[in-house]
Design a protein around this motif. Structure first.
Motif, PDB file in Angstrom:
ATOM      1  N   UNK A  96       0.833  -1.209   0.000  1.00 36.42           N
ATOM      2  CA  UNK A  96       0.000   0.000   0.000  1.00 36.42           C
ATOM      3  C   UNK A  96       0.867   1.258   0.000  1.00 36.42           C
ATOM      4  N   UNK A  97       2.018   1.220   0.677  1.00 37.14           N
ATOM      5  CA  UNK A  97       2.927   2.372   0.653  1.00 37.14           C
ATOM      6  C   UNK A  97       3.480   2.591  -0.753  1.00 37.14           C
ATOM      7  N   UNK A  98       3.749   1.503  -1.467  1.00 40.06           N
ATOM      8  CA  UNK A  98       4.207   1.634  -2.852  1.00 40.06           C
ATOM      9  C   UNK A  98       3.130   2.268  -3.725  1.00 40.06           C
ATOM     10  N   UNK A  99       1.889   1.837  -3.536  1.00 42.58           N
ATOM     11  CA  UNK A  99       0.779   2.404  -4.311  1.00 42.58           C
ATOM     12  C   UNK A  99       0.604   3.886  -3.979  1.00 42.58           C
ATOM     13  N   UNK A 100       0.679   4.227  -2.695  1.00 43.61           N
ATOM     14  CA  UNK A 100       0.548   5.628  -2.277  1.00 43.61           C
ATOM     15  C   UNK A 100       1.645   6.476  -2.907  1.00 43.61           C
ATOM     16  N   UNK A 101       2.872   5.968  -2.927  1.00 37.12           N
ATOM     17  CA  UNK A 101       3.964   6.746  -3.525  1.00 37.12           C
ATOM     18  C   UNK A 101       3.800   6.882  -5.033  1.00 37.12           C
ATOM     19  N   UNK A 102       3.255   5.859  -5.683  1.00 42.71           N
ATOM     20  CA  UNK A 102       2.976   5.980  -7.111  1.00 42.71           C
ATOM     21  C   UNK A 102       1.929   7.046  -7.394  1.00 42.71           C
ATOM     22  N   UNK A 103       0.861   7.050  -6.606  1.00 40.97           N
ATOM     23  CA  UNK A 103      -0.188   8.068  -6.787  1.00 40.97           C
ATOM     24  C   UNK A 103       0.317   9.465  -6.443  1.00 40.97           C
ATOM     25  N   UNK A 104       1.036   9.584  -5.339  1.00 43.36           N
ATOM     26  CA  UNK A 104       1.575  10.892  -4.970  1.00 43.36           C
ATOM     27  C   UNK A 104       2.583  11.385  -6.010  1.00 43.36           C
TER      28      UNK A 104
END
Length: 160
Positions: free
Chosen positions: A90-98
């Motif tokens: 989920x942190x990877x997904x958040x960093x991709x979106x950010x």
């Protein structure tokens, strides 16, 4: 030499620093909103300030928890499992979106930072996923027959 543990240490440090940075930035923005005492589309400035502080604390704790998972991976030298793995994904997904949002809103520097952190988290997840195969000529320690097959083959099928 394996690259797994150093990557896990770097990810842990980066996520801890990011947790403090996100919390501090949101707190600072809350103070700015509070001191200006202006309304945005009729919203209460005190509520905007409070929600920014709460959001900063929540995201700071989230990134700190992800950093703790990476720290445990580095210390134990084992792949993250269960909730820890889900947190890192989920942190990877958040960093991709950010990263996608920061290109237009903040600039290319913030985009590069987000994508580097995304890459580090994915590298952490992928390096611990790789199955280490024994070298040629070496027998695996836990198997008895070399390839793990039973000693005698199963009986041949019979025709009715």
């Amino acid at each position: 030499m394996s690259v797994r543990r150093p990557v896990a240490w770097v990810v842990a440090v980066v996520l801890f620093v990011e947790a403090v940075g996100v919390a501090a930035l949101n707190w600072f923005l809350a103070v700015v909103v509070d001191r200006q005492d202006m309304s945005l589309a009729g919203l209460d400035p005190d509520m905007m300030s409070l929600s920014s502080k709460i959001g900063g604390v929540v995201f700071g704790l989230y990134f700190a928890l992800c950093g703790l998972v990476a720290l445990l991976v580095a210390v134990r030298d084992r792949a993250p499992a269960g909730v820890g793995r889900i947190l890192l994904i989920s942190a990877a997904v958040v960093h991709g979106l950010l990263g996608a949002f920061t290109w237009g809103l903040v600039g290319p520097g913030a985009f590069v930072f987000m994508i580097v952190v995304l890459g580090l988290i994915v590298l952490l997840l992928m390096t611990y996923d790789a199955r280490e195969e024994p070298a040629a000529g070496q027998r695996p320690e836990d198997s008895k027959g070399g390839d793990g097959s039973p000693v005698s083959p199963p009986p041949a099928p019979t025709t009715p």
